[in-house]
Scaffold this motif. Structure first.
Motif, short mmCIF file in Angstrom:
data_model
loop_
_atom_site.label_atom_id
_atom_site.label_comp_id
_atom_site.label_asym_id
_atom_site.label_seq_id
_atom_site.Cartn_x
_atom_site.Cartn_y
_atom_site.Cartn_z
N LEU A 26 0.85 -1.25 -0.17
CA LEU A 26 -0.02 -0.22 0.09
C LEU A 26 0.80 1.27 0.01
N GLU A 27 1.93 1.14 0.76
CA GLU A 27 2.69 2.43 0.78
C GLU A 27 3.44 2.60 -0.53
N GLU A 28 3.89 1.85 -1.26
CA GLU A 28 4.51 1.97 -2.30
C GLU A 28 3.62 2.47 -3.32
N ILE A 29 2.62 1.98 -3.62
CA ILE A 29 1.16 2.16 -4.48
C ILE A 29 0.93 3.75 -4.14
N TYR A 30 0.79 4.04 -2.73
CA TYR A 30 0.37 5.43 -2.55
C TYR A 30 1.66 6.42 -3.02
N ALA A 31 2.63 5.99 -2.50
CA ALA A 31 3.81 6.86 -3.08
C ALA A 31 3.82 7.19 -4.53
N LYS A 32 3.59 6.08 -5.27
CA LYS A 32 3.82 6.34 -6.68
C LYS A 32 2.55 7.27 -7.17
N ALA A 33 1.26 7.19 -6.52
CA ALA A 33 0.19 8.22 -7.07
C ALA A 33 0.54 9.47 -6.52
N ASP A 34 1.13 9.65 -5.26
CA ASP A 34 1.35 11.05 -4.64
C ASP A 34 2.07 11.94 -5.90
N ASP A 35 1.66 12.92 -5.60
CA ASP A 35 2.02 14.40 -6.51
C ASP A 35 1.88 15.64 -5.72
N PRO A 36 2.81 16.76 -5.69
CA PRO A 36 2.51 18.00 -4.90
C PRO A 36 1.24 18.49 -5.25
N ALA A 37 0.56 18.41 -6.57
CA ALA A 37 -0.40 18.97 -6.82
C ALA A 37 -1.75 18.36 -6.39
N ASN A 38 -1.78 17.18 -5.86
CA ASN A 38 -2.67 16.33 -5.47
C ASN A 38 -3.47 16.94 -4.17
N GLY A 39 -4.75 17.01 -4.19
CA GLY A 39 -5.50 17.08 -2.78
C GLY A 39 -6.08 15.95 -2.34
N ALA A 40 -6.02 14.84 -3.08
CA ALA A 40 -6.34 13.30 -2.72
C ALA A 40 -5.62 12.48 -3.48
N ALA A 109 -4.74 3.21 -7.78
CA ALA A 109 -4.43 4.47 -6.81
C ALA A 109 -4.57 5.74 -7.82
N VAL A 110 -5.38 6.73 -7.55
CA VAL A 110 -5.37 7.86 -8.68
C VAL A 110 -5.18 9.06 -7.71
N GLY A 111 -4.06 9.88 -8.43
CA GLY A 111 -3.86 11.28 -7.33
C GLY A 111 -4.47 12.24 -8.23
N CYS A 112 -5.33 13.30 -7.61
CA CYS A 112 -5.64 14.18 -8.46
C CYS A 112 -6.00 15.39 -7.34
N PRO A 113 -6.17 16.78 -7.79
CA PRO A 113 -6.30 17.95 -6.97
C PRO A 113 -7.59 17.90 -6.27
N HIS A 114 -8.57 17.10 -6.60
CA HIS A 114 -9.81 17.18 -5.97
C HIS A 114 -10.55 15.62 -5.78
N ARG A 115 -10.89 15.29 -4.53
CA ARG A 115 -11.26 14.23 -4.03
C ARG A 115 -12.34 13.36 -4.78
N GLY A 116 -13.58 14.28 -5.41
CA GLY A 116 -14.34 13.82 -6.02
C GLY A 116 -14.13 13.09 -7.41
N GLU A 117 -13.29 13.72 -8.14
CA GLU A 117 -12.47 13.25 -9.25
C GLU A 117 -11.64 12.16 -8.90
N ALA A 118 -10.89 12.05 -7.83
CA ALA A 118 -9.89 10.92 -7.62
C ALA A 118 -10.97 9.78 -7.15
N PHE A 119 -12.05 9.87 -6.45
CA PHE A 119 -12.91 8.70 -6.08
C PHE A 119 -13.49 8.13 -7.41
N ALA A 120 -13.96 8.94 -8.27
CA ALA A 120 -14.76 8.45 -9.37
C ALA A 120 -13.71 7.84 -10.33
N ALA A 121 -12.77 8.40 -10.54
CA ALA A 121 -11.48 7.76 -11.39
C ALA A 121 -10.96 6.50 -10.91
N CYS A 122 -10.75 6.43 -9.76
CA CYS A 122 -10.29 5.06 -9.02
C CYS A 122 -11.49 4.13 -9.31
N GLN A 123 -12.76 4.46 -9.00
CA GLN A 123 -13.81 3.25 -9.22
C GLN A 123 -13.82 3.05 -10.60
#
Length: 163
Positions: A26-40, A109-123
């Motif tokens: 989980l930690e590795e995948i989270y780190a790969k999805a992380d980006d300074p522009a992400n809000g989620a 994992a999906v990294g995105c500035p906004h949570r709504g889009e991140a949830f929708a894209a991940c689903q």
């Protein structure tokens, strides 16, 4: 959204995809999805559960046609960016081999500035993966008199959600 595999989609360098025998982190995948522009960063973890339709499951065994599965993963990322243009990172990893109850079989994992889009894209990503990727699982059951039995199941038997 239409997923086609007729043209070759090249993955973006900021994204990450794999089919692997190795345990997923989980930690590795989270780190790969992380980006300074992400809000989620939304992470979906699929795990081996101990039953299917009330029948006790002791393990799952996954097989994949890796070249085509990776092409499906690339297409999923391209589709995501067509619908959610703010997405910064898409990460899709799936295990193969025999997994025990409680082990992680897939991480998206999906990294995105906004949570709504991140949830929708991940689903969208997990639903489309399960519907389109050439990945099969064998369910191992604890049968009568301690005998193990098994059944191959295509993971595309699930319903697909659309955004």
């Amino acid at each position: 959204m239409t997923t086609t595999l007729n043209s070759v989609i090249k993955p973006r360098t900021e994204d990450s995809f794999a089919i692997t025998f190795a345990p997923l982190s989980l930690e590795e995948i989270y780190a790969k999805a992380d980006d300074p522009a992400n809000g989620a960063v939304v992470v979906m973890s699929g795990m081996v559960r101990n039953q299917t339709d009330g029948q006790p499951v002791v393990a799952l065994e996954y097989q994949a046609y890796e070249p085509m599965a990776l092409r499906v993963f690339y297409q999923i990322a391209a589709d995501i960016r067509s619908s959610w243009s703010d997405v910064k990172r898409v990460v899709i990893y799936h295990r193969t081999g025999r997994l025990q109850v409680g082990e992680i079989s897939v991480l998206v994992a999906v990294g995105c500035p906004h949570r709504g889009e991140a949830f929708a894209a991940c689903q969208y990503a997990i639903d489309t993966l399960k519907h389109n990727a050439p990945i099969w699982k064998k369910e191992w059951y604890d049968g009568l008199n301690g005998q193990l039995s098994s059944t191959w199941v295509s993971i595309n038997a699930c319903e697909q959600s659309t955004p």
